[in-house]
Structure formats: C-alpha cells, structure tokens
Scaffold this active site. Structure first.
Site, PDB file in Angstrom:
ATOM      1  N   GLU A  25      21.011 -13.851   3.046  1.00 40.64           N
ATOM      2  CA  GLU A  25      20.356 -12.783   3.795  1.00 40.64           C
ATOM      3  C   GLU A  25      19.893 -13.259   5.169  1.00 40.64           C
ATOM      4  O   GLU A  25      20.000 -12.536   6.154  1.00 40.64           O
ATOM      5  CB  GLU A  25      19.173 -12.214   3.009  1.00 40.64           C
ATOM      6  CG  GLU A  25      19.568 -11.395   1.792  1.00 40.64           C
ATOM      7  CD  GLU A  25      20.417 -10.173   2.149  1.00 40.64           C
ATOM      8  OE1 GLU A  25      20.416  -9.745   3.326  1.00 40.64           O
ATOM      9  OE2 GLU A  25      21.087  -9.650   1.257  1.00 40.64           O
ATOM     10  N   TYR A  75      13.046  -6.273   6.332  1.00 38.43           N
ATOM     11  CA  TYR A  75      14.375  -6.145   5.731  1.00 38.43           C
ATOM     12  C   TYR A  75      14.626  -7.231   4.681  1.00 38.43           C
ATOM     13  O   TYR A  75      14.966  -6.947   3.525  1.00 38.43           O
ATOM     14  CB  TYR A  75      15.497  -6.198   6.790  1.00 38.43           C
ATOM     15  CG  TYR A  75      16.805  -6.479   6.105  1.00 38.43           C
ATOM     16  CD1 TYR A  75      17.472  -5.477   5.424  1.00 38.43           C
ATOM     17  CD2 TYR A  75      17.311  -7.785   6.023  1.00 38.43           C
ATOM     18  CE1 TYR A  75      18.625  -5.732   4.704  1.00 38.43           C
ATOM     19  CE2 TYR A  75      18.462  -8.051   5.314  1.00 38.43           C
ATOM     20  CZ  TYR A  75      19.117  -7.028   4.659  1.00 38.43           C
ATOM     21  OH  TYR A  75      20.231  -7.283   3.930  1.00 38.43           O
ATOM     22  N   ASP A  87      18.492  -1.689   6.737  1.00 45.26           N
ATOM     23  CA  ASP A  87      19.124  -2.454   7.800  1.00 45.26           C
ATOM     24  C   ASP A  87      19.894  -1.472   8.685  1.00 45.26           C
ATOM     25  O   ASP A  87      19.767  -0.265   8.544  1.00 45.26           O
ATOM     26  CB  ASP A  87      20.061  -3.515   7.218  1.00 45.26           C
ATOM     27  CG  ASP A  87      21.335  -2.894   6.689  1.00 45.26           C
ATOM     28  OD1 ASP A  87      21.280  -1.747   6.196  1.00 45.26           O
ATOM     29  OD2 ASP A  87      22.393  -3.525   6.781  1.00 45.26           O
ATOM     30  N   CYS A 117      31.290   4.315   6.250  1.00 47.08           N
ATOM     31  CA  CYS A 117      30.433   4.979   7.241  1.00 47.08           C
ATOM     32  C   CYS A 117      30.230   4.047   8.427  1.00 47.08           C
ATOM     33  O   CYS A 117      29.119   3.655   8.774  1.00 47.08           O
ATOM     34  CB  CYS A 117      29.092   5.355   6.595  1.00 47.08           C
ATOM     35  SG  CYS A 117      28.122   6.552   7.525  1.00 47.08           S
ATOM     36  N   CYS A 145      35.229   9.628   6.622  1.00 52.93           N
ATOM     37  CA  CYS A 145      34.481  10.621   5.838  1.00 52.93           C
ATOM     38  C   CYS A 145      35.280  11.130   4.636  1.00 52.93           C
ATOM     39  O   CYS A 145      34.694  11.539   3.631  1.00 52.93           O
ATOM     40  CB  CYS A 145      34.062  11.778   6.740  1.00 52.93           C
ATOM     41  SG  CYS A 145      32.931  11.284   8.080  1.00 52.93           S
ATOM     42  N   CYS A 179      34.422   9.053   1.674  1.00 50.29           N
ATOM     43  CA  CYS A 179      33.000   8.823   1.410  1.00 50.29           C
ATOM     44  C   CYS A 179      32.533   9.549   0.148  1.00 50.29           C
ATOM     45  O   CYS A 179      32.749  10.759  -0.007  1.00 50.29           O
ATOM     46  CB  CYS A 179      32.159   9.281   2.600  1.00 50.29           C
ATOM     47  SG  CYS A 179      30.400   8.993   2.354  1.00 50.29           S
ATOM     48  N   CYS A 228      26.464  15.372   3.104  1.00 51.50           N
ATOM     49  CA  CYS A 228      26.252  14.803   4.442  1.00 51.50           C
ATOM     50  C   CYS A 228      26.147  15.892   5.505  1.00 51.50           C
ATOM     51  O   CYS A 228      27.138  16.532   5.862  1.00 51.50           O
ATOM     52  CB  CYS A 228      27.386  13.842   4.787  1.00 51.50           C
ATOM     53  SG  CYS A 228      27.118  12.976   6.353  1.00 51.50           S
TER      54      CYS A 228
END
Length: 354
Positions: free
Chosen positions: A43, A125, A143, A195, A202, A205, A211
DNA sequence: TAACCGTGGAC
DNA sequence: TGTCCAAGGTT
C-alpha cells in the site's frame, strides 16, 4: 446501509469474484487475508504509483526483508537505495520509521484503522486499506479510483477537492459490513480496468444500471480544477572523479530527494526563480544538460566536470567516493542516474575505459 | 487549504 | 514533444 447500496456493493463483489486481478501482495477473493506486512508494504509503494512500477520493488523488498522486523533492522542507506527510482522518497523514510515503530511493539501491526493512522506514512487512505484488507475491518477506503467511480456513479458536479466530502459520504454508504477489504480492492480494480480516467468501458461495468454519470457522459467525472503551470528551474550538478571513483553525497533528510545518495549540486532545489546558475570559479567544464520533470517544476540540470587537482576539498566527512563500475548499485534517484548516464555515455564515445 | 514531494507509462 | 495522472502523506 440502504437497500440500493447493498445491491450495488453485492454486484461489485460478484464482479470481483470473477474478475479480480492477481497481484503478488493480494489473496484470492474470499480467501483469508495476506500477511499485514505485505499489505502495508504494497500500500505504501502504491501511493501515487502504478501497479506495474511497484511489482519489481515489492519483489526486491520482500526478498531482502521478509518481515517487518527484518526491515526495521536494515541499514537505512540500503533501504533508501532499494527505493531509488520509485519516487516520493519521504515514503521510504516513513517506511523505515514505521517498521521500527511496529518492531518496537513486538512486530505486530495494529489491527484498527485509528491505531494504524498513528503510524508514520499512514494517512486516511492507507490506514483504511490496511485495516480492511489485512484485518477485515469495515473501513471505507477512498483513493483516486474510488473517487472516480463514486463521482461517476452519482454524477457529482462539484469539482475536486471540494467534492471529497460528498464522495466520502457516498463511499461510506456503499461499504459493506463484511468483505470490506474485497470491496475496496474491487472498487480499485474497477477503476483501474473498467471505470478508467479516459475511455471508460461502461459496457463491461457491473454497476452501469445504477450509474448516473454514464447518462451524463461518465468521462467528465470527477470534475477537476484547472491545472497550474509548472515553473522551469535550472541548476548544476558536479562530476568529480578520482581513480575510477566518483564523489557522491547524502542529501538532507527532508525536501527534494531527501535522504538519497546523489551527485553534489548547486542547490537548484532551493532556487525557484528559474534564473540561470551563476558562473563557476575554478576548473569546471560543462558536459551537457539533463532535462527532468518533477511534480511541480521542470528542471534543466547542467552537469559540470571537475578537472582540478584539489581533491582534498572533497572530504569523506561530507560524502563518499563510489566505484564508477558499480554506480548502478548506488541507488541514485532518477535525476542523478540520468546525469551519470550522460557522463558514462560521453566516456564511451571518447573511448576511455575509466 | 494548498504547496510540496518523483517517476514512468499511456495516448 | 506534450499532457495526464497513479492504491496519498505531510506540513
């Protein structure tokens, strides 16, 4: 968690079960979490850094220092050298400080978001990500991927950074009480592979039916403020050679490239007016110029060769002589690796062996 | 809040 | 060559 949020997070987790990326620091969807040390290390490396760039560094670090205790006991210079090229070197300084803090408490990472947040280098985060991924805590991870997905999902017209409050509230509403770690990684995978900032897919997705942004043109979310122009700076770095060795210095522990081994320079990092460097007294000769872009300015760095004989002025107290033959192991940040590469290319052209 | 802090890949 | 920007943190 309202019914709509539950439906959305369940759809995303189903998608993740089928499409999760396979990464060295990650366990399979639904599987027990990885070693917290590896979650934390990955991370920190992934802060503002691409998965592709992190891969080799994660392998190198986990091979050299398999545990947080090993990292805590490591020589600082070796850790900084191993980080060289990855950028944002405060991360490496904080990495060492954090490893030592964890080692001091027995080598066990805190397992709550609040306690993780107190460690060096862990902001909102990273604390949430480690809590969720390594300890299965229901923490909300926000994030840039999550910001983008949520801003599009809700067609948030307010520009960043002001929109972050609303984005976080929406992300918290979506975070499921179970599998929060998988949910966070699913959001990030969705942002990285579907995305995307430009050209979002899309049609692929799993959230497209919910959305709002897609109907308004998903790509324009999140709305961002205008960018500021990057100033141009100029400076000099110095190549001082003695018997196949080059003079290197350790940069101060804060500021640009802090804590890193480097070529000596004229302090360009402190001169922000873009003016040319003043003339140099003594036996200095220009070898060429390296252009390098930093986050908030561009730099033209002129490399100067020292041809004088007063090598005593370069005292071991201020730096060290480094074998040019193994300069690639010094761990120079990219700016100075470029400058060294320029010098070595010139050396090859003129047929010198060193 | 906004400035500071790296780098390399995609387009 | 230029532009954007990536699993942000610190001050």
């Amino acid at each position: 968690m309202d019914a709509s949020a539950q439906t959305i997070s369940a759809a995303l987790l189903d998608w993740y079960d089928a499409h999760a990326r396979v990464l060295p620091w990650r366990s399979a969807p639904g599987a027990p979490p990885p070693d917290p040390y590896r979650v934390w290390l990955s991370e920190v490396m992934l802060q503002q850094t691409t998965v592709a760039a992190v891969g080799p560094y994660f392998d190198k670090f986990t091979r050299a220092w398999p545990t947080v205790e090993a990292l805590a006991a490591a020589d600082e210079g070796e850790v900084m050298a191993a980080w060289a090229g990855l950028g944002y070197y405060a991360r490496a300084r904080n990495l060492i400080a954090c490893a030592r803090a964890v080692a001091a408490r027995g080598g066990t990472f805190p397992d709550t978001e609040a306690a993780l947040r107190e460690l060096p280098g862990l902001g909102a985060y990273t604390a949430a990500a480690v809590a969720a991924i390594a300890f299965d805590r229901p923490a909300t991870v926000v994030d840039a991927n999550v910001e983008r997905v949520v801003a599009r999902l809700n067609a948030i017209e307010e520009p960043l950074p002001a929109a972050r409050k609303a984005i976080r509230a929406r992300a918290e509403a979506l975070t499921p009480p179970r599998r929060a770690g998988d949910f966070a990684q699913a959001m990030m995978d969705l942002g990285a592979t579907v995305c995307t900032p430009r050209g979002p897919r899309c049609l692929l997705c799993p959230l497209t039916q919910w959305c709002a942004g897609r109907r308004a043109g998903a790509e324009r979310f999140p709305v961002k403020p205008p960018k500021k122009a990057k100033p141009q700076r100029r400076g000099r770095a110095f190549w001082v050679e003695r018997g196949g060795q080059v003079w290197l210095v350790r940069r101060a522990g804060r500021g640009m490239l802090g804590g890193m081994l480097a070529l000596p320079d004229d302090g360009w990092s402190a001169r922000g007016d873009g003016s040319a460097a003043p003339p140099l007294d003594g036996p200095w000769h220009p070898l060429g110029t390296v252009r390098h872009g930093f986050t908030h300015f561009d730099l033209d760095l002129q490399l100067m060769l020292y041809s004088g004989s007063d090598l005593a002025r370069f005292a071991p107290n201020d730096g060290e002589w480094w074998d040019i033959a193994r300069l690639d192991q010094a761990g120079l940040p990219t700016l100075f690796a470029k400058a060294a590469g320029l010098m070595l290319a010139l050396r090859d052209e003129t047929g010198e062996s060193g």
